[in-house]
Enzyme design. Structure first.
Site, mmCIF file in Angstrom:
data_model
loop_
_atom_site.group_PDB
_atom_site.id
_atom_site.type_symbol
_atom_site.label_atom_id
_atom_site.label_comp_id
_atom_site.label_asym_id
_atom_site.label_seq_id
_atom_site.Cartn_x
_atom_site.Cartn_y
_atom_site.Cartn_z
ATOM 1 N N ARG A 113 -8.129 6.912 -13.758
ATOM 2 C CA ARG A 113 -8.292 6.097 -12.562
ATOM 3 C C ARG A 113 -7.681 6.791 -11.360
ATOM 4 N NH1 ARG A 113 -3.661 3.790 -10.614
ATOM 5 N NH2 ARG A 113 -1.993 3.120 -12.042
ATOM 6 N N ASP A 161 8.027 7.405 -6.622
ATOM 7 C CA ASP A 161 6.655 6.888 -6.542
ATOM 8 C C ASP A 161 6.054 7.330 -5.210
ATOM 9 O OD1 ASP A 161 4.299 5.303 -6.689
ATOM 10 O OD2 ASP A 161 5.324 3.783 -7.868
ATOM 11 N N ASN A 188 -5.197 7.005 -8.051
ATOM 12 C CA ASN A 188 -3.853 6.560 -7.698
ATOM 13 C C ASN A 188 -3.623 6.873 -6.218
ATOM 14 O OD1 ASN A 188 -1.723 5.097 -8.973
ATOM 15 N ND2 ASN A 188 -0.404 6.891 -8.738
ATOM 16 N N GLU A 240 0.535 -1.278 -3.614
ATOM 17 C CA GLU A 240 0.693 0.162 -3.364
ATOM 18 C C GLU A 240 0.180 0.529 -1.975
ATOM 19 O OE1 GLU A 240 1.633 3.069 -3.962
ATOM 20 O OE2 GLU A 240 2.228 3.285 -6.055
ATOM 21 N N ASN A 273 1.312 10.869 -7.379
ATOM 22 C CA ASN A 273 1.827 9.816 -6.508
ATOM 23 C C ASN A 273 2.044 10.315 -5.087
ATOM 24 O OD1 ASN A 273 2.184 6.978 -7.049
ATOM 25 N ND2 ASN A 273 3.265 7.564 -8.913
ATOM 26 N N ASP A 329 -3.308 5.852 -19.731
ATOM 27 C CA ASP A 329 -2.198 5.987 -20.672
ATOM 28 C C ASP A 329 -1.114 6.937 -20.174
ATOM 29 O OD1 ASP A 329 -3.344 8.487 -21.005
ATOM 30 O OD2 ASP A 329 -3.972 8.167 -23.075
#
Length: 287
Positions: free
Chosen positions: A100, A198, A102, A20, A148, A120
């Site tokens: 978390r 994304d 990103n 990423e 994102n 999740d």
């Protein structure tokens, strides 16, 4: 609209679980990128081929250069700093069970816009926050599923943003006075069957390049939201893109292999499309 064949090259052959966040660091002439699930920060120098890999103690969602040297990390439990000598310290900690870090991006004013998500991927479990250089954190969006791609128009008046499950790239107006955003509206929608938006980047013409998870491509949209170019890649899980290289003309693309079945030999590698366009120099984090 135009499509392209496989004009890509393999910059770094790798097996990243979740590659990423490619970011060009002009101060060092290196590309930075991360493997979220393997907790690794990668650097690569295209001039020499030299690579480095640093393991972090937590899952890392993004890495960006700092104005005074070193790096800022969007980590599972908050925002961390790597000093130029390699020493680590926390700038801001806010651990939330099941959540978390990103993707993240640096705004024209040097603030870090850092996203989070639940493991999740539960709707509303993620956030987008603005982090000042002194560690002050302001929650900008608090009802996000998978935060994102984030990027700004060349004049700084617009901000583009992706919450992946919406299948949209949204656009906001940016206040010239304080950098606050308002007026959220759809900019582009990814149709069913074409994957999920994304990471993204914005080029010097104001076009928005969007990586497609499970779409095997990067798309470019004009400032009016019209799709005008598709770069097809041999990896289904394309995660993010950024311009780099000495002239900011090469498009670097990260990919993932997590969850894939079958033969995908380049999944997890760092790819590059030479001469894809003309990027904009990205600011460093002010902290």
């Amino acid at each position: 609209m135009t499509g392209t064949g496989p004009r890509f090259e393999v910059a770094v052959r790798a097996e990243a679980a979740l590659g990423e966040g490619p970011t060009w660091d002009p101060a060092t002439g290196r590309l930075l990128w991360i493997d979220i699930l393997n907790s690794r920060v990668h650097t690569w120098d295209p001039a020499t081929g030299r690579r480095t890999v640093r393991r972090t103690e937590q899952h890392v969602g993004a890495v960006k250069p700092r104005a005074g040297g070193g790096l800022v990390l969007n980590l599972r439990d908050g925002i961390g700093l790597l000093d130029p000598d390699g020493a680590f310290r926390w700038l801001h900690r806010d651990p939330v069970p099941g959540r978390r870090a990103n993707d993240a991006a640096v705004a024209p004013d040097g603030t870090l816009w850092a996203g989070t998500m639940r493991y999740d991927e539960a709707p509303g479990g993620g956030t987008l926050s603005r982090v000042a250089g002194d560690g002050t954190v302001t929650t900008v969006l608090d009802d996000v599923a998978v935060s994102n791609g984030t990027g700004w128009s060349p004049d700084g008046r617009l901000m583009y943003y992706v919450d992946s499950p919406t299948r949209r790239v949204d656009v906001f107006d940016v206040s010239a006075a304080d950098g606050r955003i308002s007026g959220r509206r759809p900019f582009a929608t990814i149709e069913e069957g074409a994957g999920f938006p994304d990471g993204l980047c914005v080029d010097a013409e104001g076009c928005v390049w969007v990586a497609l998870w499970d779409g095997g491509a990067v798309r470019r949209y004009t400032p009016s939201g019209e799709l005008d170019r598709v770069i097809v890649l041999p990896v289904p899980r394309v995660t993010a893109c950024a311009f780099g290289g000495p002239g900011l003309s090469d498009l670097y693309v990260t990919t993932a292999r997590v969850g894939l079945t079958g033969a995908h030999p380049l999944a997890g590698s760092l790819l590059v499309v030479p001469g894809a366009g003309r990027g904009v120099a990205q600011p460093a984090f002010a902290g």
